[in-house]
Design an enzyme around this catalytic site. Structure first.
Site, PDB file in Angstrom:
ATOM      1  N   SER A  96      43.625  38.592  46.623  1.00  0.00           N
ATOM      2  CA  SER A  96      44.317  37.936  47.735  1.00  0.00           C
ATOM      3  C   SER A  96      43.370  37.098  48.582  1.00  0.00           C
ATOM      4  O   SER A  96      43.800  36.175  49.258  1.00  0.00           O
ATOM      5  CB  SER A  96      44.997  38.988  48.612  1.00  0.00           C
ATOM      6  OG  SER A  96      44.048  39.922  49.090  1.00  0.00           O
ATOM      7  N   ILE A  97      42.064  37.410  48.536  1.00  0.00           N
ATOM      8  CA  ILE A  97      41.095  36.680  49.350  1.00  0.00           C
ATOM      9  C   ILE A  97      40.305  35.666  48.530  1.00  0.00           C
ATOM     10  O   ILE A  97      40.037  34.559  48.999  1.00  0.00           O
ATOM     11  CB  ILE A  97      40.133  37.665  50.038  1.00  0.00           C
ATOM     12  CG1 ILE A  97      40.887  38.442  51.123  1.00  0.00           C
ATOM     13  CG2 ILE A  97      38.933  36.943  50.649  1.00  0.00           C
ATOM     14  CD1 ILE A  97      40.051  39.457  51.839  1.00  0.00           C
ATOM     15  N   ASP A 113      33.710  51.827  47.336  1.00  0.00           N
ATOM     16  CA  ASP A 113      34.780  51.742  46.338  1.00  0.00           C
ATOM     17  C   ASP A 113      34.202  51.829  44.920  1.00  0.00           C
ATOM     18  O   ASP A 113      34.325  50.896  44.130  1.00  0.00           O
ATOM     19  CB  ASP A 113      35.540  50.425  46.528  1.00  0.00           C
ATOM     20  CG  ASP A 113      36.891  50.428  45.825  1.00  0.00           C
ATOM     21  OD1 ASP A 113      37.390  51.521  45.516  1.00  0.00           O
ATOM     22  OD2 ASP A 113      37.441  49.334  45.584  1.00  0.00           O
ATOM     23  N   GLN A 124      38.842  34.174  44.396  1.00  0.00           N
ATOM     24  CA  GLN A 124      39.029  34.035  42.960  1.00  0.00           C
ATOM     25  C   GLN A 124      37.642  33.954  42.324  1.00  0.00           C
ATOM     26  O   GLN A 124      36.726  33.345  42.892  1.00  0.00           O
ATOM     27  CB  GLN A 124      39.853  32.772  42.679  1.00  0.00           C
ATOM     28  CG  GLN A 124      40.504  32.731  41.312  1.00  0.00           C
ATOM     29  CD  GLN A 124      41.644  31.725  41.279  1.00  0.00           C
ATOM     30  OE1 GLN A 124      42.674  31.920  41.896  1.00  0.00           O
ATOM     31  NE2 GLN A 124      41.443  30.623  40.540  1.00  0.00           N
ATOM     32  N   VAL A 125      37.482  34.556  41.144  1.00  0.00           N
ATOM     33  CA  VAL A 125      36.163  34.687  40.515  1.00  0.00           C
ATOM     34  C   VAL A 125      36.107  33.843  39.244  1.00  0.00           C
ATOM     35  O   VAL A 125      37.019  33.896  38.406  1.00  0.00           O
ATOM     36  CB  VAL A 125      35.857  36.167  40.190  1.00  0.00           C
ATOM     37  CG1 VAL A 125      34.472  36.292  39.556  1.00  0.00           C
ATOM     38  CG2 VAL A 125      35.946  37.018  41.456  1.00  0.00           C
TER      39      VAL A 125
END
Length: 555
Positions: free
Chosen positions: A140-141, A291, A143-144
């Site tokens: 959502s924040i 995480d 793109q890779v």
């Protein structure tokens, strides 16, 4: 408006949309409890996003997850944060919210790079030798994408979605106002303002992609001498707030254990090394990957482990870490009173039934004692202890909820690699080392030095502080502020006291005044003056009776 909060026109439109989605999923009672219906009362119901009847065949927690997904990426991330709050929500909600994932469409390469190229001042095609316009991942924040530097090194570009900052800031502003509203509507025990504040801080940090690079470098410095742990190298020449560039990590993803086994890697060694690395971050460095799930781990030749994605990290103060160690050893030593005291300190309250809480903790300790070490699950123990806190309406501070999330993820990943993995045994050397450090001569010397330094500083600063105090007092600028609990109650009592004191003075004045008049006039007392004196005596008697009755009434 309700709660004294002001909502701009565009916020009201978004608030109407939120209310419509919540109502559509069966949360109309929540909309009314928060007072949202009053805030948007002037807007036609036809403007609600949806009016369809909710699917009551679904459990409430499932409907909440669907509502958050429909509300958009900001609320999805809020749900992900709430999925770590086992101290506030029942297990069913925690499990369901744990399934929230960013479901976003990928952006075309040309649309994605507009803001980045504007800041760089040159096209990305000129900055890199090769660019893969097909995304490796999309969130959502950001793109890779994969790329190659002019030096020939393979790298990964993480590019923030253009235009996302004002959208998320608007949602964060609205969430903060709704949290303040919830605080005044009887939902304060859920700490809505605290959750909204920490969520906003975390999300803003994640929006700055350069933060992830700083986090990665800090962890990399800690493992510089460990050949078995790898952290991607940051390329600061091209990294900034809306894009970071890190070296590409080769290896097998932790989510593909079939490929890991086929490569001949030792899963038991991987489980132990991974756990040792994260436990070192937590207990030794007090700065850790929050995480550590299989998607953020890669395995390489020689059982090397690479950690990626340091967008979400946790940090412990020395005091918090020591409290955690004390709690764990309190469980081992069967000190229910000590464990209960730490839980109350974490919750930031001295209230509640301490005796009952200690009894609950003692029952918890009795359940885990005597169970073989290999059969104990640290995540299960933590969940049981958090359930005790939830029953007593005690909430954990945010830094500990992050830590619990990391513990649960780490133990789950360790048991996937090795079913016999024992998280408690893995943590034991770190805990024992910390206990020795705290009780050893070096710690004693450190505390002694700090105590002497603090005492010396106090002695040297005391004359100066006293001089400042005297100067303030002499100039009449000295003010004394006193805060009392239940202040309104005490003010009312003080008001009654002053009223009675005033009445007493009036009664005394009437008695003395009437006596003086009668004594001064002698036998030549006129009828008017005598009536005046008698009225004074009569008023004094009535006032005295009222005063005695009021004092007797209030015991």
């Amino acid at each position: 408006m309700s709660g004294g909060l002001f909502f701009a026109a565009h916020d009201l439109r978004r608030l109407t949309e939120i209310a419509g989605i919540l109502i559509a999923h069966g949360f109309g009672d929540l909309v009314r409890q928060l007072g949202i219906d009053r805030l948007i009362g002037g807007i036609k119901k036809a403007t609600f996003h949806k009016q369809a009847a909710p699917n009551h065949s679904l459990a409430p927690e499932a409907r909440l997850r669907l509502a958050l997904e429909e509300l958009g990426p900001t609320f999805v991330k809020l749900g992900q944060i709430l999925s770590t709050r086992a101290d506030l929500l029942p297990p069913a909600y925690i499990a369901e919210l744990g399934h929230l994932r960013d479901k976003v469409r990928t952006l075309d390469w040309a649309d994605l790079i507009v803001e980045v190229e504007a800041e760089l001042g040159i096209p990305l095609a000129e900055a890199f030798d090769a660019l893969d316009t097909t995304p490796l991942a999309a969130g959502s924040i950001a793109q890779v994408h994969r790329a190659r530097l002019k030096t020939g090194e393979d790298v990964v570009l993480k590019i923030r979605r253009p235009g996302i900052v004002p959208v998320i800031e608007a949602d964060l502003r609205l969430i903060g106002r709704l949290a303040s509203l919830a605080e005044t509507e009887g939902l304060s025990r859920f700490r809505p303002v605290e959750i909204a504040t920490e969520f906003a801080r975390s999300l803003r940090s994640e929006l700055d992609l350069a933060n992830e690079c700083r986090n990665a470098e800090r962890v990399a410095a800690s493992f510089a001498d460990d050949p078995n742990i790898r952290i991607p190298t940051v390329h600061w020449q091209w990294s900034r707030e809306n894009m970071n560039v890190q070296s590409h990590v080769s290896g097998l993803p932790g989510s593909d254990l079939t490929a890991v086994r086929a490569a001949g890697l030792d899963l038991t060694v991987l489980a132990r090394r991974g756990a040792d690395a994260v436990l070192k971050m937590i207990f030794a460095d007090r700065f850790y990957h929050a995480d550590p799930h299989p998607g953020n781990v890669f395995y390489g030749p020689g059982n090397e482990i690479s950690f990626i994605d340091f967008g979400m990290v946790g940090q412990l103060t020395r005091q918090r870490r020591d409290e955690l160690v004390d709690l764990l050893f309190g469980v081992v030593e069967k000190r229910a009173d000590k464990v209960a005291g730490i839980l109350l300190r974490w919750a930031g309250t001295d209230g509640g039934d301490v005796v009952q809480l200690a009894a609950e903790v003692e029952r918890f300790i009795d359940r885990v004692h005597g169970v073989p070490l290999g059969e104990l699950h640290l995540s299960g123990m933590i969940s049981d202890l958090v359930a005790v806190m939830r029953e007593h309406h005690l909430a954990l501070p945010y830094d500990l909820t992050m830590l619990i999330k990391a513990f649960i993820s780490l133990e789950g990943m360790g048991r996937e690699l090795d079913p016999g993995f024992d998280m408690i045994s893995a943590a034991q050397p770190f805990l024992e080392d910390l206990v020795w450090q705290r009780r050893g001569p070096q710690e004693w010397m450190r505390r002694t030095r700090e105590g002497i330094a603090d005492g010396f500083g106090l002695m040297t600063e005391l004359p100066h502080d006293l001089r400042k105090l005297l100067d303030v007092a002499q100039t009449g600028r000295l003010k004394l502020h006193i805060e009392l609990d239940q202040g309104e109650r005490y003010l009312k009592r003080l008001d009654r006291l002053m009223a009675r004191l005033t009445m007493g003075i009036v009664i005394a004045a009437l008695t003395i005044g009437s006596s003086i008049v009668m004594a001064a006039s002698g036998d030549e007392l006129s009828i008017g003056v005598s009536i005046f004196a008698l009225l004074g005596f009569f008023g004094a008697v009535l006032g005295g009776v009222w005063l005695l009755w009021a004092i007797w009434r209030d015991r």
